[in-house]
Scaffold this motif. Structure first.
Motif, short mmCIF file in Angstrom:
data_model
loop_
_atom_site.label_atom_id
_atom_site.label_comp_id
_atom_site.label_asym_id
_atom_site.label_seq_id
_atom_site.Cartn_x
_atom_site.Cartn_y
_atom_site.Cartn_z
N ASP A 233 0.83 -1.21 0.00
CA ASP A 233 0.00 0.00 0.00
C ASP A 233 0.86 1.26 0.00
OD1 ASP A 233 -2.52 -1.14 -0.07
OD2 ASP A 233 -2.69 -1.30 2.11
N GLN A 234 2.03 1.20 0.65
CA GLN A 234 2.90 2.36 0.77
C GLN A 234 3.82 2.55 -0.42
OE1 GLN A 234 2.63 4.57 3.24
NE2 GLN A 234 1.00 3.37 4.16
N MET A 235 3.95 1.55 -1.27
CA MET A 235 4.83 1.66 -2.43
C MET A 235 4.16 2.44 -3.55
SD MET A 235 6.46 -2.23 -2.56
CE MET A 235 7.60 -1.85 -3.90
N GLN A 236 4.98 3.00 -4.45
CA GLN A 236 4.43 3.61 -5.65
C GLN A 236 3.69 2.52 -6.44
OE1 GLN A 236 4.52 6.88 -6.81
NE2 GLN A 236 5.28 7.33 -4.75
N PRO A 237 2.50 2.83 -6.99
CA PRO A 237 1.70 1.79 -7.65
C PRO A 237 2.45 1.00 -8.72
CG PRO A 237 0.41 3.77 -7.37
CD PRO A 237 1.82 4.13 -6.97
N ASP A 238 3.29 1.69 -9.51
CA ASP A 238 4.01 0.98 -10.57
C ASP A 238 5.04 0.01 -9.99
OD1 ASP A 238 5.26 3.34 -9.70
OD2 ASP A 238 6.56 3.40 -11.45
N MET A 269 -4.93 -2.29 -12.36
CA MET A 269 -4.95 -1.61 -13.66
C MET A 269 -3.58 -1.67 -14.32
SD MET A 269 -5.88 2.35 -14.61
CE MET A 269 -4.35 2.99 -13.94
N LEU A 270 -2.53 -1.44 -13.54
CA LEU A 270 -1.17 -1.47 -14.10
C LEU A 270 -0.77 -2.87 -14.54
CD1 LEU A 270 0.56 0.95 -11.58
CD2 LEU A 270 0.15 1.38 -14.00
N LEU A 281 4.97 1.28 -17.72
CA LEU A 281 5.99 2.10 -17.07
C LEU A 281 5.41 3.21 -16.19
CD1 LEU A 281 8.43 2.62 -20.08
CD2 LEU A 281 8.80 1.16 -18.09
N MET A 282 4.15 3.55 -16.42
CA MET A 282 3.59 4.75 -15.80
C MET A 282 3.30 4.55 -14.31
SD MET A 282 -0.30 4.67 -17.25
CE MET A 282 -1.46 3.37 -16.75
N THR A 283 3.21 5.69 -13.62
CA THR A 283 2.69 5.73 -12.27
C THR A 283 1.35 6.44 -12.31
OG1 THR A 283 3.14 6.42 -9.99
CG2 THR A 283 3.83 7.92 -11.73
N THR A 284 0.49 6.11 -11.36
CA THR A 284 -0.89 6.63 -11.40
C THR A 284 -1.12 7.73 -10.37
OG1 THR A 284 -1.55 4.82 -9.93
CG2 THR A 284 -1.84 4.49 -12.30
N ASP A 396 11.56 6.27 -14.04
CA ASP A 396 10.98 4.96 -14.34
C ASP A 396 11.54 4.40 -15.64
OD1 ASP A 396 9.33 4.80 -12.08
OD2 ASP A 396 7.78 6.02 -13.04
N VAL A 397 11.75 5.28 -16.62
CA VAL A 397 12.30 4.82 -17.90
C VAL A 397 13.74 4.34 -17.72
CG1 VAL A 397 12.96 5.54 -20.22
CG2 VAL A 397 10.79 6.28 -19.26
#
Length: 446
Positions: A233-238, A269-270, A281-284, A396-397
């Motif tokens: 839950d605490q991590m970046q979604p990607d 979704m990711l 690659l994206m973050t939400t 991220d890239v």
């Protein structure tokens, strides 16, 4: 009026209210965290609710302290309070602890602890109210008192089976997550497990994001499902999606079921996108605002301390709703452009409409080319309905294009073998069914 300095004894049993004036409970203790080079950081308050449950309220949610009450903002986490290894209760653990003055002049006992807020809104331990030994031979009476800063004394450490892990956490408390991850992976397995179990969820999430995937998998599987879900839950979604994709289907689904529903929805979704596409690659979590929002409102949002630097470079404007997937994407405003306009200027009058957003299916090489060609730090990503679904950032890239082992190199630049997974013999192959979201993300099919 809110105070910026207060002794914790005055906070004991102090009523706590939310922004609407409803009483949440009363303060039972203040939680601090030891640091290597500075006085302890204040993490938050232990509050006893009306139902006699102890909960934790982070200090960043405290809006004001004063007039015999505390006012907090935001959604209150109602889960029972759990004390982590490097955390200390001021009233229960720090008060009455013996200290020795570093100049050798005296020793004494802590009777009260002052906490204070700095200009950035961070709270830490200020002065200590120390009771010195009684010099008089009279039967009654107390010893003299003395104020001291944390740096002027050495507190007596509690001896126990977790002391070594606590000392490790204290010594590395101010390390950046990437450096701390390296130090953590150098520990023997038994100590590593102990330290990991004592880390706050947010800190462990930051550290896991700096590890290679094989080490992430090994550590997350050491945790029970409830703990692992809280960390995800605490991590970046990607990053959470990449990690979940490396687990087997049963394990990943169990964790998703235990995660916060909103966080789990973003991860699911990711997982639908192949990892070598803009969608993968994206973050939400970009900053999204309506067109009638002002420059002042945008600057307030990108100034948030918890917002990653790459996401703070641009504000994205869409129609309602303003959570991915949003309404129709309208354009973006770079933070430098925000600085050139008056605070009352509407965002829809200064939009950059020329920058073409990336479709979710754009390949990673093309995403990198666009970022490099136009000197971008973040690239918006849209779906077939022209709705903003996320943002690809330059970090991220790079993380995707660099070799998996780029994080671990020695002094000569040679790659260091994976530490944890190598020790425990982990060589995981994804076992998710071929048609599952995790398998699609891992194998690059959609």
């Amino acid at each position: 009026m809110s105070v910026s300095k207060v002794f914790t004894a005055r906070l004991s049993a102090c009523p706590v209210f939310d922004e609407d004036g409803d009483r949440i409970g009363k303060v039972r203790d203040v939680i601090v965290e030891y640091r290597a080079a500075h006085s302890p950081r204040v993490n938050g308050l232990v509050v006893e609710t009306k139902s006699k449950r102890l909960i934790f309220i982070p200090i960043r949610q405290v809006e004001s302290i004063g007039s015999g009450q505390i006012v907090v903002s935001g959604e209150i986490d109602s889960r029972p309070f759990v004390q982590h290894g490097q955390e200390v209760r001021v009233l229960a653990d720090l008060a009455d602890r013996s200290v020795t003055f570093n100049d050798g002049t005296a020793s004494g006992t802590i009777e009260d602890v002052q906490i204070e807020e700095d200009a950035q809104g961070n709270w830490s331990v200020g002065q200590l109210f120390v009771r010195l030994p009684r010099k008089s031979k009279q039967l009654f009476g107390t010893g003299p008192t003395r104020f001291a800063t944390w740096g002027e004394v050495t507190p007596e450490l509690t001896i126990g089976e977790q002391q070594a892990a606590t000392q490790f956490l204290t010594a590395h408390s101010e390390m950046k997550p990437s450096d701390f991850a390296t130090a953590l992976l150098d520990l023997p397995d038994a100590r590593l497990k102990e330290v990991v179990s004592m880390l706050p969820d947010e800190r462990l999430a930051d550290v896991l994001e700096e590890m290679r995937e094989s080490d992430q998998v090994t550590i997350i599987e050491w945790l029970d499902e409830e703990h692992a879900a809280d960390v995800l839950d605490q991590m970046q979604p990607d990053d959470a999606a990449d990690l979940v994709a490396k687990l087997d289907a049963v394990k990943s689904e169990a964790l998703l079921q235990r995660m916060d529903p909103e966080e789990a929805e973003e991860v699911r979704m990711l997982l639908e996108f192949a990892p070598d596409t803009a969608g993968g690659l994206m973050t939400t979590d970009p900053v999204i605002l309506p067109g009638d929002a002002t420059v002042a409102e945008a600057l307030v949002l990108i100034r948030r301390k918890d917002l990653p630097a790459a996401l703070a470079t641009s504000v994205f404007v869409t129609l309602s709703p303003y959570e991915p997937p949003t309404g129709r994407y309208l354009g973006l405003v770079h933070f430098q452009r925000l600085l050139r306009y008056p605070p009352h200027e509407r965002l829809d009058t200064i939009l950059d409409r020329e920058m073409e957003p990336a479709p979710t299916t754009m390949r990673d090489a093309e995403v990198a080319r666009v970022l490099a060609s136009y000197d971008l730090v973040a690239l918006p990503v849209i779906d077939d309905a022209h709705r903003l679904v996320g943002v690809v950032t330059i970090d991220d890239v790079l993380d995707h294009l660099l070799p998996e082992d780029w994080r671990q190199v020695d002094a000569e630049g040679e790659v260091v073998p994976s530490r944890v997974s190598q020790r425990v013999g982990t060589k995981r192959a994804v076992t998710a069914p071929a048609n599952s979201p995790a398998a699609r993300r891992t194998h690059g099919t959609s």
